[in-house]
Design a protein around this motif. Structure first.
Motif, PDB file in Angstrom:
ATOM      1  N   ARG A  97      37.972   0.952 -15.958  1.00 32.48           N
ATOM      2  CA  ARG A  97      36.553   0.659 -16.186  1.00 32.48           C
ATOM      3  C   ARG A  97      36.371  -0.843 -16.031  1.00 32.48           C
ATOM      4  N   ALA A  98      35.412  -1.227 -15.184  1.00 33.43           N
ATOM      5  CA  ALA A  98      35.247  -2.647 -14.869  1.00 33.43           C
ATOM      6  C   ALA A  98      33.789  -3.024 -14.719  1.00 33.43           C
ATOM      7  N   ARG A  99      33.541  -4.301 -14.922  1.00 29.03           N
ATOM      8  CA  ARG A  99      32.224  -4.860 -14.614  1.00 29.03           C
ATOM      9  C   ARG A  99      32.292  -5.343 -13.174  1.00 29.03           C
ATOM     10  N   VAL A 100      31.306  -4.962 -12.389  1.00 27.53           N
ATOM     11  CA  VAL A 100      31.274  -5.366 -10.986  1.00 27.53           C
ATOM     12  C   VAL A 100      29.921  -5.982 -10.664  1.00 27.53           C
ATOM     13  N   SER A 101      29.933  -6.738  -9.587  1.00 28.45           N
ATOM     14  CA  SER A 101      28.671  -7.287  -9.086  1.00 28.45           C
ATOM     15  C   SER A 101      28.393  -6.646  -7.733  1.00 28.45           C
ATOM     16  N   GLN A 102      27.125  -6.556  -7.434  1.00 29.96           N
ATOM     17  CA  GLN A 102      26.688  -6.011  -6.164  1.00 29.96           C
ATOM     18  C   GLN A 102      25.606  -6.938  -5.632  1.00 29.96           C
ATOM     19  N   GLY A 103      25.874  -7.538  -4.475  1.00 31.98           N
ATOM     20  CA  GLY A 103      24.915  -8.474  -3.910  1.00 31.98           C
ATOM     21  C   GLY A 103      24.713  -9.698  -4.785  1.00 31.98           C
ATOM     22  N   GLY A 104      25.739 -10.078  -5.535  1.00 35.65           N
ATOM     23  CA  GLY A 104      25.659 -11.265  -6.374  1.00 35.65           C
ATOM     24  C   GLY A 104      25.093 -11.017  -7.766  1.00 35.65           C
ATOM     25  N   THR A 105      24.648  -9.783  -8.036  1.00 36.74           N
ATOM     26  CA  THR A 105      24.095  -9.454  -9.337  1.00 36.74           C
ATOM     27  C   THR A 105      25.021  -8.486 -10.058  1.00 36.74           C
ATOM     28  N   GLU A 106      25.338  -8.825 -11.298  1.00 37.38           N
ATOM     29  CA  GLU A 106      26.215  -7.953 -12.066  1.00 37.38           C
ATOM     30  C   GLU A 106      25.476  -6.668 -12.429  1.00 37.38           C
ATOM     31  N   ARG A 107      26.137  -5.534 -12.197  1.00 33.63           N
ATOM     32  CA  ARG A 107      25.557  -4.238 -12.570  1.00 33.63           C
ATOM     33  C   ARG A 107      25.515  -4.131 -14.086  1.00 33.63           C
ATOM     34  N   SER A 108      24.480  -3.493 -14.593  1.00 41.13           N
ATOM     35  CA  SER A 108      24.339  -3.369 -16.048  1.00 41.13           C
ATOM     36  C   SER A 108      25.351  -2.386 -16.636  1.00 41.13           C
ATOM     37  N   GLU A 109      25.711  -1.374 -15.879  1.00 35.08           N
ATOM     38  CA  GLU A 109      26.670  -0.370 -16.352  1.00 35.08           C
ATOM     39  C   GLU A 109      28.047  -0.623 -15.736  1.00 35.08           C
ATOM     40  N   PRO A 110      29.097  -0.396 -16.504  1.00 38.86           N
ATOM     41  CA  PRO A 110      30.455  -0.541 -15.943  1.00 38.86           C
ATOM     42  C   PRO A 110      30.678   0.466 -14.816  1.00 38.86           C
ATOM     43  N   PHE A 111      31.594   0.132 -13.939  1.00 38.33           N
ATOM     44  CA  PHE A 111      31.976   0.953 -12.795  1.00 38.33           C
ATOM     45  C   PHE A 111      33.332   1.558 -13.117  1.00 38.33           C
ATOM     46  N   LEU A 112      33.560   2.804 -12.721  1.00 42.66           N
ATOM     47  CA  LEU A 112      34.821   3.473 -12.978  1.00 42.66           C
ATOM     48  C   LEU A 112      35.595   3.613 -11.675  1.00 42.66           C
ATOM     49  N   PHE A 113      36.783   3.012 -11.633  1.00 40.33           N
ATOM     50  CA  PHE A 113      37.663   3.110 -10.471  1.00 40.33           C
ATOM     51  C   PHE A 113      38.788   4.080 -10.792  1.00 40.33           C
ATOM     52  N   ARG A 114      39.244   4.792  -9.784  1.00 40.27           N
ATOM     53  CA  ARG A 114      40.384   5.696  -9.940  1.00 40.27           C
ATOM     54  C   ARG A 114      41.543   5.132  -9.124  1.00 40.27           C
ATOM     55  N   VAL A 115      42.675   4.969  -9.788  1.00 37.87           N
ATOM     56  CA  VAL A 115      43.895   4.484  -9.136  1.00 37.87           C
ATOM     57  C   VAL A 115      44.906   5.613  -9.246  1.00 37.87           C
ATOM     58  N   GLU A 116      45.548   5.950  -8.129  1.00 35.80           N
ATOM     59  CA  GLU A 116      46.474   7.087  -8.102  1.00 35.80           C
ATOM     60  C   GLU A 116      47.854   6.645  -7.637  1.00 35.80           C
ATOM     61  N   ARG A 117      48.865   7.317  -8.207  1.00 34.91           N
ATOM     62  CA  ARG A 117      50.223   7.077  -7.715  1.00 34.91           C
ATOM     63  C   ARG A 117      50.336   7.819  -6.393  1.00 34.91           C
ATOM     64  N   GLN A 118      50.713   7.093  -5.361  1.00 40.59           N
ATOM     65  CA  GLN A 118      50.881   7.694  -4.045  1.00 40.59           C
ATOM     66  C   GLN A 118      52.175   7.146  -3.474  1.00 40.59           C
ATOM     67  N   GLY A 119      53.118   8.028  -3.218  1.00 45.11           N
ATOM     68  CA  GLY A 119      54.431   7.559  -2.764  1.00 45.11           C
ATOM     69  C   GLY A 119      55.090   6.761  -3.873  1.00 45.11           C
ATOM     70  N   ASP A 120      55.486   5.550  -3.550  1.00 47.67           N
ATOM     71  CA  ASP A 120      56.186   4.735  -4.530  1.00 47.67           C
ATOM     72  C   ASP A 120      55.299   3.676  -5.188  1.00 47.67           C
ATOM     73  N   GLY A 121      53.987   3.780  -4.999  1.00 49.66           N
ATOM     74  CA  GLY A 121      53.113   2.765  -5.578  1.00 49.66           C
ATOM     75  C   GLY A 121      51.793   3.333  -6.068  1.00 49.66           C
ATOM     76  N   TRP A 122      50.987   2.450  -6.599  1.00 46.69           N
ATOM     77  CA  TRP A 122      49.673   2.803  -7.119  1.00 46.69           C
ATOM     78  C   TRP A 122      48.624   2.333  -6.132  1.00 46.69           C
ATOM     79  N   ARG A 123      47.629   3.194  -5.872  1.00 51.20           N
ATOM     80  CA  ARG A 123      46.612   2.873  -4.877  1.00 51.20           C
ATOM     81  C   ARG A 123      45.226   3.221  -5.385  1.00 51.20           C
ATOM     82  N   LEU A 124      44.280   2.421  -4.975  1.00 52.77           N
ATOM     83  CA  LEU A 124      42.878   2.557  -5.361  1.00 52.77           C
ATOM     84  C   LEU A 124      42.191   3.586  -4.471  1.00 52.77           C
ATOM     85  N   ARG A 125      41.473   4.519  -5.103  1.00 56.45           N
ATOM     86  CA  ARG A 125      40.670   5.492  -4.343  1.00 56.45           C
ATOM     87  C   ARG A 125      39.217   5.043  -4.420  1.00 56.45           C
ATOM     88  N   LEU A 126      38.641   4.740  -3.263  1.00 55.97           N
ATOM     89  CA  LEU A 126      37.227   4.334  -3.196  1.00 55.97           C
ATOM     90  C   LEU A 126      36.436   5.333  -2.373  1.00 55.97           C
TER      91      LEU A 126
END
Length: 126
Positions: A97-126
């Motif tokens: 769960r993270a605070r992100v900005s979009q177009g230079g403006t911080e979003r009021s609600e947190p953004f949820l990212f999913r990171v998955e183990r793939q092979g021998d490492g961790w990778r971000l699913r967007l």
């Protein structure tokens, strides 16, 4: 072995198992958080040689180039990571769960990212 001794041994075993689980859970959460931070630190470069290994790959997943183009067009940036925890449905996935900005403006609600183990490492699913 007396009942009290068996109970104490059993409780100690559960405690040790919980410690191991917490340690593993903690390291997974830290790995997920680190991937999100590394990805957004490298995003301004647009270099898929660096960003590609941080992204989930496979059928039906947009290419690194498409993902980077889309994120940059929307001016997406990481402000701060709030927390990370192992997904209760999948032990090989972390929800960040993270605070992100979009177009230079911080979003009021947190953004949820999913990171998955793939092979021998961790990778971000967007």
């Amino acid at each position: 072995m007396g009942r009290a001794v068996r109970h104490a041994v059993g409780a100690a075993g559960l405690w040790l198992a919980a410690l191991g689980c917490t340690s593993t859970t903690s390291s997974k959460a830290e790995a997920g958080e680190a991937v999100v931070r590394r990805f957004f630190q490298a995003l301004p470069s647009g270099d898929c040689a660096v960003l590609g290994p941080l992204l989930v790959t496979g059928q039906g997943v947009p290419s690194c180039e498409e993902t980077v183009k889309d994120l940059r067009e929307h001016g997406m940036g990481l402000v701060d990571v709030l927390d990370a925890k192992v997904d209760g449905r999948d032990p090989d996935a972390v929800l960040v769960r993270a605070r992100v900005s979009q177009g230079g403006t911080e979003r009021s609600e947190p953004f949820l990212f999913r990171v998955e183990r793939q092979g021998d490492g961790w990778r971000l699913r967007l």
